[in-house]
Design a protein around this motif. Structure first.
Motif, PDB file in Angstrom:
ATOM      1  N   ALA A  21       0.836  -1.217   0.000  1.00  0.00           N
ATOM      2  CA  ALA A  21       0.000   0.000   0.000  1.00  0.00           C
ATOM      3  C   ALA A  21       0.865   1.260   0.000  1.00  0.00           C
ATOM      4  CB  ALA A  21      -0.920  -0.017   1.217  1.00  0.00           C
ATOM      5  N   GLU A  22       1.994   1.188   0.706  1.00  0.00           N
ATOM      6  CA  GLU A  22       2.869   2.375   0.816  1.00  0.00           C
ATOM      7  C   GLU A  22       3.708   2.604  -0.434  1.00  0.00           C
ATOM      8  OE1 GLU A  22       5.306   1.967   4.312  1.00  0.00           O
ATOM      9  OE2 GLU A  22       3.532   2.035   5.606  1.00  0.00           O
ATOM     10  N   GLU A  23       3.921   1.533  -1.210  1.00  0.00           N
ATOM     11  CA  GLU A  23       4.875   1.627  -2.317  1.00  0.00           C
ATOM     12  C   GLU A  23       4.279   2.138  -3.619  1.00  0.00           C
ATOM     13  OE1 GLU A  23       6.362  -2.311  -2.597  1.00  0.00           O
ATOM     14  OE2 GLU A  23       7.242  -2.240  -0.590  1.00  0.00           O
ATOM     15  N   GLY A  24       3.075   1.791  -3.941  1.00  0.00           N
ATOM     16  CA  GLY A  24       2.534   2.064  -5.269  1.00  0.00           C
ATOM     17  C   GLY A  24       2.093   3.510  -5.466  1.00  0.00           C
ATOM     18  N   ALA A  25       1.634   3.786  -6.701  1.00  0.00           N
ATOM     19  CA  ALA A  25       1.099   5.109  -7.023  1.00  0.00           C
ATOM     20  C   ALA A  25      -0.162   5.380  -6.201  1.00  0.00           C
ATOM     21  CB  ALA A  25       0.775   5.165  -8.516  1.00  0.00           C
ATOM     22  N   TRP A  26      -0.707   4.322  -5.628  1.00  0.00           N
ATOM     23  CA  TRP A  26      -1.931   4.418  -4.825  1.00  0.00           C
ATOM     24  C   TRP A  26      -1.667   4.812  -3.373  1.00  0.00           C
ATOM     25  CZ3 TRP A  26      -1.682  -0.842  -7.217  1.00  0.00           C
ATOM     26  CH2 TRP A  26      -0.714  -1.644  -6.590  1.00  0.00           C
ATOM     27  N   SER A  27      -0.375   5.055  -3.018  1.00  0.00           N
ATOM     28  CA  SER A  27      -0.016   5.193  -1.601  1.00  0.00           C
ATOM     29  C   SER A  27      -0.829   6.270  -0.868  1.00  0.00           C
ATOM     30  CB  SER A  27       1.481   5.451  -1.436  1.00  0.00           C
ATOM     31  OG  SER A  27       1.806   6.670  -2.030  1.00  0.00           O
ATOM     32  N   LYS A  28      -1.024   7.422  -1.544  1.00  0.00           N
ATOM     33  CA  LYS A  28      -1.754   8.511  -0.878  1.00  0.00           C
ATOM     34  C   LYS A  28      -3.187   8.078  -0.596  1.00  0.00           C
ATOM     35  CE  LYS A  28      -0.071  13.164  -1.562  1.00  0.00           C
ATOM     36  NZ  LYS A  28       0.185  14.110  -2.617  1.00  0.00           N
ATOM     37  N   ARG A  29      -3.794   7.438  -1.605  1.00  0.00           N
ATOM     38  CA  ARG A  29      -5.203   7.023  -1.482  1.00  0.00           C
ATOM     39  C   ARG A  29      -5.376   5.962  -0.396  1.00  0.00           C
ATOM     40  NH1 ARG A  29      -7.153   4.310  -6.336  1.00  0.00           N
ATOM     41  NH2 ARG A  29      -5.404   5.421  -7.263  1.00  0.00           N
ATOM     42  N   LEU A  30      -4.367   5.101  -0.247  1.00  0.00           N
ATOM     43  CA  LEU A  30      -4.498   3.996   0.709  1.00  0.00           C
ATOM     44  C   LEU A  30      -3.981   4.351   2.106  1.00  0.00           C
ATOM     45  CD1 LEU A  30      -3.532   0.854  -1.426  1.00  0.00           C
ATOM     46  CD2 LEU A  30      -5.737   1.955  -1.136  1.00  0.00           C
ATOM     47  N   ALA A  31      -3.537   5.604   2.260  1.00  0.00           N
ATOM     48  CA  ALA A  31      -2.872   5.971   3.521  1.00  0.00           C
ATOM     49  C   ALA A  31      -3.740   5.707   4.749  1.00  0.00           C
ATOM     50  CB  ALA A  31      -2.437   7.423   3.471  1.00  0.00           C
ATOM     51  N   LEU A  48     -10.600   0.732  -2.246  1.00  0.00           N
ATOM     52  CA  LEU A  48     -10.163   2.058  -2.709  1.00  0.00           C
ATOM     53  C   LEU A  48      -9.460   2.005  -4.064  1.00  0.00           C
ATOM     54  CD1 LEU A  48      -8.814   3.300   0.739  1.00  0.00           C
ATOM     55  CD2 LEU A  48     -10.940   3.984  -0.362  1.00  0.00           C
ATOM     56  N   LEU A  49      -9.399   0.808  -4.652  1.00  0.00           N
ATOM     57  CA  LEU A  49      -8.683   0.645  -5.926  1.00  0.00           C
ATOM     58  C   LEU A  49      -9.648   0.316  -7.054  1.00  0.00           C
ATOM     59  CD1 LEU A  49      -5.706  -1.575  -4.654  1.00  0.00           C
ATOM     60  CD2 LEU A  49      -5.761   0.920  -4.929  1.00  0.00           C
ATOM     61  N   ASP A  50      -9.268   0.702  -8.293  1.00  0.00           N
ATOM     62  CA  ASP A  50     -10.098   0.285  -9.428  1.00  0.00           C
ATOM     63  C   ASP A  50      -9.687  -1.136  -9.839  1.00  0.00           C
ATOM     64  OD1 ASP A  50      -7.863   0.395 -11.115  1.00  0.00           O
ATOM     65  OD2 ASP A  50      -8.268   2.462 -11.715  1.00  0.00           O
ATOM     66  N   ALA A  51     -10.335  -1.667 -10.868  1.00  0.00           N
ATOM     67  CA  ALA A  51     -10.135  -3.077 -11.224  1.00  0.00           C
ATOM     68  C   ALA A  51      -8.680  -3.374 -11.607  1.00  0.00           C
ATOM     69  CB  ALA A  51     -11.076  -3.452 -12.360  1.00  0.00           C
ATOM     70  N   ALA A  52      -8.067  -2.480 -12.416  1.00  0.00           N
ATOM     71  CA  ALA A  52      -6.689  -2.728 -12.860  1.00  0.00           C
ATOM     72  C   ALA A  52      -5.726  -2.645 -11.670  1.00  0.00           C
ATOM     73  CB  ALA A  52      -6.297  -1.700 -13.927  1.00  0.00           C
ATOM     74  N   GLU A  53      -5.952  -1.670 -10.808  1.00  0.00           N
ATOM     75  CA  GLU A  53      -5.087  -1.530  -9.628  1.00  0.00           C
ATOM     76  C   GLU A  53      -5.245  -2.745  -8.701  1.00  0.00           C
ATOM     77  OE1 GLU A  53      -4.963   3.304  -8.873  1.00  0.00           O
ATOM     78  OE2 GLU A  53      -6.776   2.191  -8.348  1.00  0.00           O
ATOM     79  N   THR A  54      -6.460  -3.209  -8.569  1.00  0.00           N
ATOM     80  CA  THR A  54      -6.712  -4.380  -7.716  1.00  0.00           C
ATOM     81  C   THR A  54      -5.904  -5.572  -8.218  1.00  0.00           C
ATOM     82  OG1 THR A  54      -8.918  -3.616  -7.151  1.00  0.00           O
ATOM     83  CG2 THR A  54      -8.511  -5.980  -6.911  1.00  0.00           C
ATOM     84  N   GLN A  55      -5.913  -5.730  -9.529  1.00  0.00           N
ATOM     85  CA  GLN A  55      -5.158  -6.841 -10.135  1.00  0.00           C
ATOM     86  C   GLN A  55      -3.660  -6.695  -9.830  1.00  0.00           C
ATOM     87  OE1 GLN A  55      -6.124  -7.041 -14.265  1.00  0.00           O
ATOM     88  NE2 GLN A  55      -5.820  -9.239 -14.361  1.00  0.00           N
ATOM     89  N   ASP A  56      -3.142  -5.487  -9.982  1.00  0.00           N
ATOM     90  CA  ASP A  56      -1.709  -5.242  -9.729  1.00  0.00           C
ATOM     91  C   ASP A  56      -1.367  -5.460  -8.251  1.00  0.00           C
ATOM     92  OD1 ASP A  56      -1.507  -4.583 -12.352  1.00  0.00           O
ATOM     93  OD2 ASP A  56      -1.357  -2.403 -12.037  1.00  0.00           O
ATOM     94  N   PHE A  57      -2.244  -4.948  -7.398  1.00  0.00           N
ATOM     95  CA  PHE A  57      -2.013  -5.087  -5.949  1.00  0.00           C
ATOM     96  C   PHE A  57      -1.984  -6.573  -5.574  1.00  0.00           C
ATOM     97  CE2 PHE A  57      -2.231  -2.682  -1.859  1.00  0.00           C
ATOM     98  CZ  PHE A  57      -2.274  -3.756  -0.991  1.00  0.00           C
ATOM     99  N   LEU A  58      -2.952  -7.321  -6.066  1.00  0.00           N
ATOM    100  CA  LEU A  58      -3.044  -8.735  -5.702  1.00  0.00           C
ATOM    101  C   LEU A  58      -1.888  -9.550  -6.293  1.00  0.00           C
ATOM    102  CD1 LEU A  58      -6.898  -9.404  -5.934  1.00  0.00           C
ATOM    103  CD2 LEU A  58      -5.485  -9.149  -3.867  1.00  0.00           C
TER     104      LEU A  58
END
Ligand SMILES: C[S@@+](CC[C@H](N)C(=O)[O-])C[C@H]1O[C@@H](n2cnc3c(N)ncnc32)[C@H](O)[C@@H]1O
Length: 263
Positions: free
Chosen positions: A152-162, A220-230
């Motif tokens: 959660a801290e590493e990706g471009a999503w870090s701010k959103r997942l803070a 808090l993630l869209d479908a593509a981000e969810t795939q990358d996160f998982l």
């Protein structure tokens, strides 16, 4: 997309994929409840009714009421146990209208804000000689949890997942719960158990976590981000949980148990 404060919905079917393993601590908790014949019993955070079924089996003469804030969980619970009563409630503010004999809760208070304050209030709402029996996962330091926070801290999503990790309450040391409940309790029993759940493989651990710890993040993630996160999570889980000789992996799972009898 939902905000972190807005808890994402629970999925009863996904949760029950590992129903036996998830119910095991509830079984171990109910075995330590030192009541013979309670009249009014609440299952706080009853989920799909798996913990309520344990209570119905142990206390067939009791009035048993399951409470939960998730509509999907309540639907599943009503389907599983048509004879029991289930109601929607938020445990952060709910208090029993009548003095309860048993307030039981398996794997719930880690999601309830200010849970220690709530536990103290519930203890005071018990009948004299009544019992508060609670189990909470104490696993935030386990690799399966740490890796979620790392990714959660590493990706471009870090701010959103803070803020996502705030959905999960930190569990205090056993002494904090002892000191909290002792002023109201005639007897306080606290113990910890570390389960070692044998799951099929690393992706099975990911499936397990999707039903619980991953929910606030994936919401808090869209479908593509969810795939990358998982994908990132599955790869790191495979590194952190090496296979046993038979190919299975052991999901180490520490849990804290409290059984308190009201003076
Ligand atoms: C991990 S499940 C536990 C289900 C079941 N007790 C068991 O033994 O497996 C957690 C449950 O707590 C419920 N929950 C979480 N926060 C809650 C709250 N503030 N009020 C009521 N229920 C809550 C969820 O909807 C979910 O059904």
């Amino acid at each position: 997309m939902k905000s972190a404060a807005e808890a994402p919905g629970w999925d009863a079917t996904l949760y029950l994929k590992y129903g036996d393993e998830r119910t095991r601590p509830g079984r171990d908790l109910v075995a330590q409840v030192p009541l013979a014949d309670p009249r009014l019993v609440y299952d706080l955070g009853c989920g799909p009714g798996n913990s309520t079924a344990l209570l119905a089996e142990r206390f067939p003469r009791a009035e048993i009421i399951g409470l939960d804030s998730s509509p999907d969980m309540l639907t599943q619970a009503r389907r599983a146990l048509p004879a029991a009563r289930f109601e929607a409630a938020d445990l952060a503010t709910w208090r029993p209208q009548r003095r309860a004999d048993l307030l039981f809760s398996n794997a719930v208070f880690q999601w309830v804000p200010n849970h220690r304050h709530v536990l103290a209030a519930l203890m005071q709402a018990l009948a004299s000689g009544g019992c508060l029996a609670v189990q909470v996962p104490d696993n935030l330091a386990e690799p399966a949890q740490v890796l979620i926070r790392d990714i959660a801290e590493e990706g471009a999503w870090s701010k959103r997942l803070a803020g996502a990790e705030d959905a999960r309450q930190t569990i205090a040391a056993p002494q904090a719960y002892y000191d909290l409940l002792r002023p109201f309790g005639a007897r306080i029993d606290i113990w910890q158990t570390i389960y070692q759940h044998a799951l099929a493989d690393a992706p099975a651990i990911v499936e397990w976590m999707k039903a619980t710890a991953l929910r606030p993040y994936l919401a808090l993630l869209d479908a593509a981000e969810t795939q990358d996160f998982l994908a990132a999570y599955t790869e790191r889980i495979a590194g952190a949980y090496p296979p046993c000789a038979d190919g299975k992996v052991l999901l180490r799972f520490p849990r804290l148990f409290l059984v308190a009898i009201r003076a």
